[in-house]
Write an enzyme that holds these catalytic residues in place. Structure first.
Site, PDB file in Angstrom:
ATOM      1  N   SER A 167      26.741  21.677 -40.612  1.00  0.00           N
ATOM      2  CA  SER A 167      28.026  21.048 -40.333  1.00  0.00           C
ATOM      3  C   SER A 167      29.045  22.073 -39.849  1.00  0.00           C
ATOM      4  O   SER A 167      28.845  22.723 -38.838  1.00  0.00           O
ATOM      5  CB  SER A 167      28.509  20.304 -41.582  1.00  0.00           C
ATOM      6  OG  SER A 167      29.658  19.540 -41.305  1.00  0.00           O
TER       7      SER A 167
ATOM      8  N   ASP B 173      33.521  19.255 -35.022  1.00  0.00           N
ATOM      9  CA  ASP B 173      32.732  20.310 -35.661  1.00  0.00           C
ATOM     10  C   ASP B 173      31.338  20.348 -35.034  1.00  0.00           C
ATOM     11  O   ASP B 173      30.995  19.480 -34.218  1.00  0.00           O
ATOM     12  CB  ASP B 173      32.701  20.118 -37.184  1.00  0.00           C
ATOM     13  CG  ASP B 173      31.862  18.937 -37.636  1.00  0.00           C
ATOM     14  OD1 ASP B 173      31.574  18.046 -36.808  1.00  0.00           O
ATOM     15  OD2 ASP B 173      31.492  18.878 -38.823  1.00  0.00           O
TER      16      ASP B 173
ATOM     17  N   ASP C 133      28.232  19.593 -35.734  1.00  0.00           N
ATOM     18  CA  ASP C 133      27.294  18.468 -35.731  1.00  0.00           C
ATOM     19  C   ASP C 133      27.986  17.146 -35.418  1.00  0.00           C
ATOM     20  O   ASP C 133      27.382  16.082 -35.535  1.00  0.00           O
ATOM     21  CB  ASP C 133      26.519  18.384 -37.049  1.00  0.00           C
ATOM     22  CG  ASP C 133      27.364  17.953 -38.231  1.00  0.00           C
ATOM     23  OD1 ASP C 133      28.533  18.375 -38.293  1.00  0.00           O
ATOM     24  OD2 ASP C 133      26.858  17.207 -39.092  1.00  0.00           O
TER      25      ASP C 133
ATOM     26  N   ASP D 281      30.314  15.202 -36.697  1.00  0.00           N
ATOM     27  CA  ASP D 281      30.666  14.109 -37.599  1.00  0.00           C
ATOM     28  C   ASP D 281      32.150  14.170 -37.970  1.00  0.00           C
ATOM     29  O   ASP D 281      32.709  13.180 -38.424  1.00  0.00           O
ATOM     30  CB  ASP D 281      29.771  14.075 -38.845  1.00  0.00           C
ATOM     31  CG  ASP D 281      29.849  15.334 -39.700  1.00  0.00           C
ATOM     32  OD1 ASP D 281      30.490  16.315 -39.287  1.00  0.00           O
ATOM     33  OD2 ASP D 281      29.242  15.332 -40.794  1.00  0.00           O
TER      34      ASP D 281
END
Length: 564
Positions: free
Chosen positions: A143, A296, A298, A300
């Protein structure tokens, strides 16, 4: 014990050659931190520093996790194995290798997998699980953590991260694997056939679904200019594609569009940190842009900057969430599209402002523990029962979900909806900050903030446990001179209020404490599930923004004193 584990790794015939030299040059401190424990496979999967060792993310610890996950799938029967697992990954070091290695370990157990051809967002992995009717999913990502980290998250058949009850079944099987070094990823030609590479087909369906969330697709898109950065991560192609198809004007921060695992052109890939906006702010000033959107790695989470009265103001996750709630619910109401029995979800550490906005529009708000899997679980429950209808879900940590064709936080959806909201309000002569300030005037002045103690290694982990234990044992009656009127302990499942103690129900046990104060503010404390931090959350209510800020500083100072 540390030396024994270290020697076992150093001399094991199956040790991946890339780790040998690193092990040989470890200091005693590095050795201890890498081997003093086994990296925890928890309810959020695994996340940690890359490198060799039992307490690190590496091919061998990932294989151990996959061996446990494979055993869990096998226990569900042949149909589960045939439905298989979708696998995605981000731009981090070793992410592609971990993803393909995962597919091969599963194949050795006769389990089918669908692996993305290149990096993709976490929400698209969730979508792929549902698209292919898989039994589960794997996302290789850390993440928003720094470049030294990577991680491994598991998803159920609904595309939701495993909730504790299911995760525990995997954890038990992972823990039953005694020798992670004994597991190999060598597959036969027949087993290799169980691995399918996926890409554009899923992309196209995902984009169509994201575009379907628009409430005012004909809004005047010439009104705003957007600066967008994926922070070297997976949002790069999806957000650009969605914006292009929807007709928005955007300028990408090109230096941060390469999938660089070292995040070379950003101080941090975390939208919660001001450093992630530095280059985007330069672009915004040069382009005279209206909004800045930062995703960010990834994809999400989404961070927001808004030009207001000539300056760029960075919104917190609570603030951008509140603006999205106001826009979405007002439009559903005005258009007569609000479903019956509407419900919004947020967490026990999310601001009270969002709930007040929801209630204004007749929308119920249900709270969950931190972790979007708990929101996904609620979505699935009401999807089956039909008792309530989902209209929005969000966390204070910059993540939201507009439509639940994905069952995780979805930054491409959030980017599209926020751009639409910015156009809609600019047509009325308002910025998104104007909208936020109007909400404060209407519903109360709130300042939400977060502080944390970063405590790394074995000593740090012990210190974090001690902080929560000490607070739990203390009878805190006031904080910075303000009376504590209610105390919630999510681990002991109790509520203390007015000298009475009763049971706290509706939540899985979790190491979280929450203090409610007489002025309408609250403070929550919890260990991070993904970083070596003890986190403190503040939702402070004041008579004005200045008053709320002054109180916030007082409460932060008091908590720092209490947890020295």
């Amino acid at each position: 014990m540390v030396n024994e584990a270290y020697e076992r790794w150093l001399n094991h015939p199956n040790l991946d050659p890339s780790y040998k030299e690193v092990l040989e040059h470890m200091t005693e401190k590095e050795k201890n931190d890498a081997f003093y424990t086994t990296i925890e496979f928890g309810t959020a999967g695994m996340r940690g520093l890359l490198g060799p060792g039992t307490n690190r993310i590496n091919l061998h610890t990932i294989r151990k996790a996959n061996e446990g996950f494979a055993a869990y799938i096998e226990a569900q029967g042949e149909e589960a194995k045939q439905r298989g697992v979708a696998i995605g990954y981000d731009n981090r070091h070793m992410s592609p290798e971990f993803a393909m290695d995962s597919a091969r370990v599963l194949a050795k157990h006769g389990i089918r997998s669908y692996v993305f051809e290149s990096l993709r967002p976490t929400p698209e992995l969730s979508f792929a699980v549902r698209y292919f009717h898989c039994f589960g999913g794997i996302m290789v990502t850390a993440s928003h953590n720094p470049k030294e980290y990577n991680g491994y998250k598991l998803y159920d058949e609904k595309g939701c991260q495993l909730v504790p009850a299911l995760a525990q079944q995997v954890i038990d099987r992972v823990n039953a694997v005694k020798d992670e070094l004994a597991i190999t990823a060598d597959v036969s030609a027949e087993e290799e056939k169980l691995i399918t590479v996926i890409g554009k087909e899923v992309d196209e369906e995902y984009y169509k679904n994201v575009l379907s969330i628009q409430l005012n697709p004909d809004v005047d898109k010439d009104l705003i200019k957007i600066i967008f950065t994926p922070e070297h991560g997976t949002a790069n192609i999806p957000v650009k594609e969605v914006y292009t198809r929807a007709g928005y004007h955007f300028v990408a921060v090109e230096e941060q569009c390469t999938p660089d695992p070292d995040f070379s052109n950003t101080p941090t890939p975390n939208p919660e940190e001001p450093g992630s906006y530095e280059l985007a702010l330069e672009y915004a000033k040069r382009e005279d842009a209206d909004i800045i959107l930062v995703c960010d790695p990834d994809a999400d989470r989404m961070g927001v900057g808004v030009k207001h009265e000539g300056e760029y103001k960075l919104l917190t996750g609570n603030q951008s969430g509140s603006v999205l709630i106001e826009y979405i619910l007002s439009q559903l109401s005005e258009k007569g599209q609000m479903p019956p029995h509407p419900v919004m979800f947020n967490t026990v550490v999310t601001s009270d402002l969002g709930e007040k906005i929801a209630n204004k529009y007749g929308v119920e708000c249900e709270k969950t523990l931190t972790g979007f899997k708990f929101i996904g679980e609620k979505v699935a429950k009401y999807e089956v029962s039909g008792e309530k209808n989902y209209v929005f879900g969000y966390e204070e940590s910059y993540g939201s979900l507009i439509k639940p064709f994905v069952r995780d936080k979805d930054a491409p959806q959030a980017c599209l909806m926020l751009a639409e909201a910015a156009c809609y309000y600019k047509a009325q002569g308002k910025t998104l900050v104007d909208v936020l300030y109007a909400l404060y005037e209407e519903l109360g002045y709130y300042e939400e903030s977060q502080t944390s103690l970063k405590l790394e290694g074995q000593e740090g982990a012990m210190r974090i446990k001690q902080i929560l234990s000490d607070l739990r044992a203390s009878d805190v009656t006031e904080i910075a001179g303000e009376a504590v009127v209610r105390f919630e302990d999510y681990k002991e499942c109790i509520i203390k209020e007015k000298d009475a103690v009763r049971e706290l129900t509706g939540f899985t046990k979790s190491d979280v404490l929450k203090y409610y104060l007489a002025d309408g503010s609250w403070i929550a404390i919890r260990p991070s599930g993904t970083e070596p931090k003890c986190k403190f959350y503040y939702c402070v209510k004041g008579t004005s923004l200045a008053d709320a800020h002054e109180k916030t500083l007082a409460y932060q100072k008091a908590m720092a004193e209490m947890t020295k």
